[in-house]
Design a protein around this motif. Structure first.
Motif, PDB file in Angstrom:
ATOM      1  N   GLY A 171     -38.874   7.917  21.848  1.00  0.00           N
ATOM      2  CA  GLY A 171     -38.472   8.071  20.433  1.00  0.00           C
ATOM      3  C   GLY A 171     -39.239   7.131  19.520  1.00  0.00           C
ATOM      4  N   PHE A 172     -39.500   5.905  20.004  1.00  0.00           N
ATOM      5  CA  PHE A 172     -40.241   4.928  19.186  1.00  0.00           C
ATOM      6  C   PHE A 172     -41.691   5.389  18.958  1.00  0.00           C
ATOM      7  N   CYS A 173     -42.104   6.397  19.705  1.00  0.00           N
ATOM      8  CA  CYS A 173     -43.490   6.890  19.599  1.00  0.00           C
ATOM      9  C   CYS A 173     -43.566   8.168  18.767  1.00  0.00           C
TER      10      CYS A 173
ATOM     11  N   PRO B  74     -42.430  -0.330  18.245  1.00  0.00           N
ATOM     12  CA  PRO B  74     -41.298  -0.893  18.984  1.00  0.00           C
ATOM     13  C   PRO B  74     -40.079  -1.131  18.106  1.00  0.00           C
ATOM     14  N   TRP B  75     -38.936  -0.826  18.658  1.00  0.00           N
ATOM     15  CA  TRP B  75     -37.638  -1.089  18.036  1.00  0.00           C
ATOM     16  C   TRP B  75     -37.492  -0.382  16.684  1.00  0.00           C
ATOM     17  N   SER B  76     -38.108   0.783  16.571  1.00  0.00           N
ATOM     18  CA  SER B  76     -38.037   1.501  15.290  1.00  0.00           C
ATOM     19  C   SER B  76     -36.825   2.423  15.217  1.00  0.00           C
ATOM     20  N   GLY B  77     -35.964   2.391  16.215  1.00  0.00           N
ATOM     21  CA  GLY B  77     -34.767   3.226  16.187  1.00  0.00           C
ATOM     22  C   GLY B  77     -33.797   2.819  17.277  1.00  0.00           C
ATOM     23  N   PHE B  78     -32.806   3.665  17.466  1.00  0.00           N
ATOM     24  CA  PHE B  78     -31.755   3.391  18.450  1.00  0.00           C
ATOM     25  C   PHE B  78     -31.539   4.634  19.306  1.00  0.00           C
ATOM     26  N   THR B  79     -31.363   4.428  20.595  1.00  0.00           N
ATOM     27  CA  THR B  79     -30.917   5.528  21.450  1.00  0.00           C
ATOM     28  C   THR B  79     -29.426   5.733  21.180  1.00  0.00           C
ATOM     29  N   VAL B  80     -29.023   6.961  20.880  1.00  0.00           N
ATOM     30  CA  VAL B  80     -27.594   7.200  20.618  1.00  0.00           C
ATOM     31  C   VAL B  80     -26.961   8.145  21.635  1.00  0.00           C
ATOM     32  N   GLN B  81     -27.806   8.897  22.368  1.00  0.00           N
ATOM     33  CA  GLN B  81     -27.248   9.766  23.411  1.00  0.00           C
ATOM     34  C   GLN B  81     -28.223   9.852  24.572  1.00  0.00           C
ATOM     35  N   ILE B  82     -27.666   9.826  25.783  1.00  0.00           N
ATOM     36  CA  ILE B  82     -28.475  10.078  26.981  1.00  0.00           C
ATOM     37  C   ILE B  82     -27.610  10.907  27.920  1.00  0.00           C
TER      38      ILE B  82
ATOM     39  N   GLY C  10     -35.450  15.127  10.658  1.00  0.00           N
ATOM     40  CA  GLY C  10     -35.235  13.932   9.845  1.00  0.00           C
ATOM     41  C   GLY C  10     -35.439  12.683  10.683  1.00  0.00           C
ATOM     42  N   ARG C  11     -34.385  11.848  10.751  1.00  0.00           N
ATOM     43  CA  ARG C  11     -34.483  10.612  11.561  1.00  0.00           C
ATOM     44  C   ARG C  11     -34.118  10.851  13.025  1.00  0.00           C
ATOM     45  N   LYS C  12     -33.699  12.088  13.358  1.00  0.00           N
ATOM     46  CA  LYS C  12     -33.226  12.344  14.722  1.00  0.00           C
ATOM     47  C   LYS C  12     -34.360  12.891  15.600  1.00  0.00           C
ATOM     48  N   VAL C  13     -34.638  12.175  16.675  1.00  0.00           N
ATOM     49  CA  VAL C  13     -35.718  12.556  17.584  1.00  0.00           C
ATOM     50  C   VAL C  13     -35.098  12.958  18.924  1.00  0.00           C
TER      51      VAL C  13
ATOM     52  N   GLY D  93     -31.965  13.355  25.542  1.00  0.00           N
ATOM     53  CA  GLY D  93     -31.539  12.189  24.773  1.00  0.00           C
ATOM     54  C   GLY D  93     -31.849  12.341  23.305  1.00  0.00           C
ATOM     55  N   LEU D  94     -31.171  11.494  22.546  1.00  0.00           N
ATOM     56  CA  LEU D  94     -31.364  11.496  21.093  1.00  0.00           C
ATOM     57  C   LEU D  94     -31.611  10.066  20.623  1.00  0.00           C
ATOM     58  N   VAL D  95     -32.653   9.929  19.810  1.00  0.00           N
ATOM     59  CA  VAL D  95     -32.969   8.635  19.190  1.00  0.00           C
ATOM     60  C   VAL D  95     -32.835   8.806  17.682  1.00  0.00           C
ATOM     61  N   VAL D  96     -32.133   7.886  17.044  1.00  0.00           N
ATOM     62  CA  VAL D  96     -32.051   7.886  15.576  1.00  0.00           C
ATOM     63  C   VAL D  96     -32.966   6.783  15.053  1.00  0.00           C
ATOM     64  N   LEU D  97     -33.964   7.180  14.284  1.00  0.00           N
ATOM     65  CA  LEU D  97     -34.889   6.185  13.731  1.00  0.00           C
ATOM     66  C   LEU D  97     -34.198   5.403  12.630  1.00  0.00           C
ATOM     67  N   LYS D  98     -34.620   4.141  12.471  1.00  0.00           N
ATOM     68  CA  LYS D  98     -34.019   3.298  11.434  1.00  0.00           C
ATOM     69  C   LYS D  98     -34.301   3.875  10.053  1.00  0.00           C
ATOM     70  N   LYS D  99     -33.369   3.625   9.142  1.00  0.00           N
ATOM     71  CA  LYS D  99     -33.586   4.041   7.752  1.00  0.00           C
ATOM     72  C   LYS D  99     -34.780   3.281   7.203  1.00  0.00           C
ATOM     73  N   LYS D 100     -35.581   3.975   6.398  1.00  0.00           N
ATOM     74  CA  LYS D 100     -36.692   3.257   5.756  1.00  0.00           C
ATOM     75  C   LYS D 100     -36.112   2.332   4.698  1.00  0.00           C
TER      76      LYS D 100
HETATM   77  C1  LIG Z   1     -32.732  -5.728   8.745  1.00  0.00           C
HETATM   78  C2  LIG Z   1     -32.082  -4.956   9.671  1.00  0.00           C
HETATM   79  C3  LIG Z   1     -32.623  -5.080  10.976  1.00  0.00           C
HETATM   80  C4  LIG Z   1     -32.036  -4.367  12.073  1.00  0.00           C
HETATM   81  C5  LIG Z   1     -32.751  -4.755  13.248  1.00  0.00           C
HETATM   82  C6  LIG Z   1     -32.513  -3.896  14.398  1.00  0.00           C
HETATM   83  C7  LIG Z   1     -33.819  -3.774  15.100  1.00  0.00           C
HETATM   84  C8  LIG Z   1     -33.737  -3.533  16.449  1.00  0.00           C
HETATM   85  C9  LIG Z   1     -33.576  -2.141  16.849  1.00  0.00           C
HETATM   86  C10 LIG Z   1     -33.098  -2.245  18.196  1.00  0.00           C
HETATM   87  C11 LIG Z   1     -33.314  -1.024  18.948  1.00  0.00           C
HETATM   88  C12 LIG Z   1     -32.580  -1.195  20.215  1.00  0.00           C
HETATM   89  C13 LIG Z   1     -32.928  -0.097  21.114  1.00  0.00           C
HETATM   90  C14 LIG Z   1     -31.807   0.748  21.508  1.00  0.00           C
HETATM   91  O1  LIG Z   1     -32.004   1.845  21.853  1.00  0.00           O
HETATM   92  S1  LIG Z   1     -30.269   0.105  21.549  1.00  0.00           S
HETATM   93  C15 LIG Z   1     -29.403   1.152  22.666  1.00  0.00           C
HETATM   94  C16 LIG Z   1     -28.032   1.232  22.388  1.00  0.00           C
HETATM   95  N1  LIG Z   1     -27.823   1.993  21.201  1.00  0.00           N
HETATM   96  C17 LIG Z   1     -27.059   1.550  20.240  1.00  0.00           C
HETATM   97  O2  LIG Z   1     -26.549   0.463  20.315  1.00  0.00           O
HETATM   98  C18 LIG Z   1     -26.870   2.442  19.068  1.00  0.00           C
HETATM   99  C19 LIG Z   1     -25.578   2.168  18.373  1.00  0.00           C
HETATM  100  N2  LIG Z   1     -25.482   3.023  17.175  1.00  0.00           N
HETATM  101  C20 LIG Z   1     -25.769   2.545  15.954  1.00  0.00           C
HETATM  102  O3  LIG Z   1     -26.046   1.373  15.778  1.00  0.00           O
HETATM  103  C21 LIG Z   1     -25.744   3.524  14.793  1.00  0.00           C
HETATM  104  O4  LIG Z   1     -25.062   4.688  15.188  1.00  0.00           O
HETATM  105  C22 LIG Z   1     -27.175   3.915  14.327  1.00  0.00           C
HETATM  106  C23 LIG Z   1     -27.834   2.685  13.682  1.00  0.00           C
HETATM  107  C24 LIG Z   1     -28.007   4.435  15.469  1.00  0.00           C
HETATM  108  C25 LIG Z   1     -27.110   5.050  13.299  1.00  0.00           C
HETATM  109  O5  LIG Z   1     -26.492   4.612  12.139  1.00  0.00           O
HETATM  110  P1  LIG Z   1     -27.066   5.043  10.719  1.00  0.00           P
HETATM  111  O6  LIG Z   1     -26.061   4.587   9.717  1.00  0.00           O
HETATM  112  O7  LIG Z   1     -28.472   4.573  10.570  1.00  0.00           O
HETATM  113  O8  LIG Z   1     -27.146   6.599  10.797  1.00  0.00           O
HETATM  114  P2  LIG Z   1     -25.979   7.718  10.681  1.00  0.00           P
HETATM  115  O9  LIG Z   1     -24.697   7.262  11.289  1.00  0.00           O
HETATM  116  O10 LIG Z   1     -25.949   8.211   9.292  1.00  0.00           O
HETATM  117  O11 LIG Z   1     -26.583   8.845  11.644  1.00  0.00           O
HETATM  118  C26 LIG Z   1     -27.824   9.444  11.339  1.00  0.00           C
HETATM  119  C27 LIG Z   1     -27.839  10.807  11.996  1.00  0.00           C
HETATM  120  O12 LIG Z   1     -27.771  10.629  13.431  1.00  0.00           O
HETATM  121  C28 LIG Z   1     -26.622  11.283  13.938  1.00  0.00           C
HETATM  122  N3  LIG Z   1     -26.047  10.517  15.026  1.00  0.00           N
HETATM  123  C29 LIG Z   1     -25.796   9.199  15.020  1.00  0.00           C
HETATM  124  N4  LIG Z   1     -25.278   8.829  16.202  1.00  0.00           N
HETATM  125  C30 LIG Z   1     -25.200   9.932  16.960  1.00  0.00           C
HETATM  126  C31 LIG Z   1     -24.757  10.200  18.262  1.00  0.00           C
HETATM  127  N5  LIG Z   1     -24.304   9.232  19.054  1.00  0.00           N
HETATM  128  N6  LIG Z   1     -24.835  11.436  18.713  1.00  0.00           N
HETATM  129  C32 LIG Z   1     -25.330  12.444  17.948  1.00  0.00           C
HETATM  130  N7  LIG Z   1     -25.774  12.256  16.688  1.00  0.00           N
HETATM  131  C33 LIG Z   1     -25.691  11.021  16.205  1.00  0.00           C
HETATM  132  C34 LIG Z   1     -25.664  11.400  12.775  1.00  0.00           C
HETATM  133  O13 LIG Z   1     -24.737  12.432  12.945  1.00  0.00           O
HETATM  134  C35 LIG Z   1     -26.623  11.645  11.637  1.00  0.00           C
HETATM  135  O14 LIG Z   1     -27.035  12.995  11.684  1.00  0.00           O
HETATM  136  P3  LIG Z   1     -27.115  13.867  10.342  1.00  0.00           P
HETATM  137  O15 LIG Z   1     -25.735  13.871   9.772  1.00  0.00           O
HETATM  138  O16 LIG Z   1     -28.093  13.158   9.451  1.00  0.00           O
HETATM  139  O17 LIG Z   1     -27.593  15.214  10.779  1.00  0.00           O
END
Ligand SMILES: CCCCCCCCCCCCCC(=O)SCCNC(=O)CCNC(=O)[C@H](O)C(C)(C)COP(=O)(O)OP(=O)(O)OC[C@H]1O[C@@H](n2cnc3c(N)ncnc32)[C@H](O)[C@@H]1OP(=O)(O)O
Length: 212
Positions: free
Chosen positions: A140-142, A149-157, A182-185, A204-211
């Motif tokens: 997803g980060f690609c 790197p770290w441009s998003g989060f894995t939300v489903q596997i 959109g942000r969903k990969v 799996g599904l990766v949600v990219l960080k908001k710009k």
């Molecule tokens: C300055 C800030 C810095 C931050 C630094 C961090 C950097 C490091 C990064 C580290 C990386 C670590 C690496 C790792 O991998 S970490 C691996 C573990 N993963 C997590 O901890 C993720 C936890 N989840 C979250 O933090 C939030 O949910 C995120 C941030 C991902 C989204 O919250 P955000 O408020 O941004 O977005 P949104 O809620 O409007 O959702 C957007 C869209 O996605 C859809 N959706 C969401 N979840 C699910 C789901 N489970 N199934 C299906 N769909 C889902 C949602 O319906 C919507 O769709 P649509 O309605 O648009 O169609």
């Protein structure tokens, strides 16, 4: 009563001998590739990827630069999958970025060490799930065709375990982007052996960080 005599002058000698022994190991032991460990040689097909111009190795300081670099840069531990001591360990990923988007593909090798064991020589299913998490995330980060790197989060596997993995195995791990909305990969991933047998698959599904 027996007396124990501590021969103090010999202690530095013991230290010196140990240091000399360590040095001798370093000098005499055959030179190994930097990321080759007691896990044995990396699979030969990784060299083919290295030579394949359509693939580029993904390199990250947090994987390559060791503990001290990680501490100084906000990391608190060792990488769950990429650290050399990880129970299930991915030493390298290669990216076929095409022009980004659908079809971008990540390929790597995964070693299942003794720490991944569940029942008598077979690996815990969670180790396969962890790998799927990792490859889904990094694929997803690609999404742009280069690794960000770290441009998003894995939300489903969603992982299907298809065939047990033996402790000590090297398997091939692949992730491919199949959809971007959109942000969903969306990523499909699989883990397979040299015969092409699939040990597990994932969607799996990766949600990219908001710009910002
Ligand atoms: C300055 C800030 C810095 C931050 C630094 C961090 C950097 C490091 C990064 C580290 C990386 C670590 C690496 C790792 O991998 S970490 C691996 C573990 N993963 C997590 O901890 C993720 C936890 N989840 C979250 O933090 C939030 O949910 C995120 C941030 C991902 C989204 O919250 P955000 O408020 O941004 O977005 P949104 O809620 O409007 O959702 C957007 C869209 O996605 C859809 N959706 C969401 N979840 C699910 C789901 N489970 N199934 C299906 N769909 C889902 C949602 O319906 C919507 O769709 P649509 O309605 O648009 O169609």
């Amino acid at each position: 009563m027996d007396t124990i005599t501590l021969n103090v002058p010999t202690l530095p000698c013991v230290g010196l001998a140990a240091a000399a022994g360590l040095l001798a190991c370093k000098l005499i032991a055959p030179r190994r590739r930097a990321d080759e460990t007691e896990r044995g040689p990396l699979p030969a097909w990784l060299d083919e990827l290295e030579d394949d111009e359509s693939y580029e190795r993904v390199r990250l300081p947090e994987w390559d630069n060791g503990t001290e670099w990680r501490r100084k840069n906000g990391f608190k531990g060792s990488d769950y999958v990429h650290d050399a001591c990880a129970a299930v360990h991915v030493p390298r990923y290669y990216l076929r970025g095409v022009s980004g988007g659908v079809g971008s593909k990540l390929v790597g090798a995964a070693h299942f060490g003794p720490g991944a064991e569940s029942h008598r020589g077979l690996c815990h299913g969670g180790t396969m799930c962890s790998l799927m998490d990792d490859v889904v995330g990094w694929t997803g980060f690609c999404a742009t065709g280069v690794c960000k790197p770290w441009s998003g989060f894995t939300v489903q596997i969603n992982t299907a375990l298809k065939k047990p993995v033996d402790v000590g195995s090297w398997l091939r791990i692949e992730g491919e982007i199949v959809k971007i909305d959109g942000r969903k990969v969306s990523v499909k991933a699989r883990l397979l052996d040299v015969d092409g047998d699939v040990h597990c698959e994932a969607e799996g599904l990766v949600v990219l960080k908001k710009k910002s």
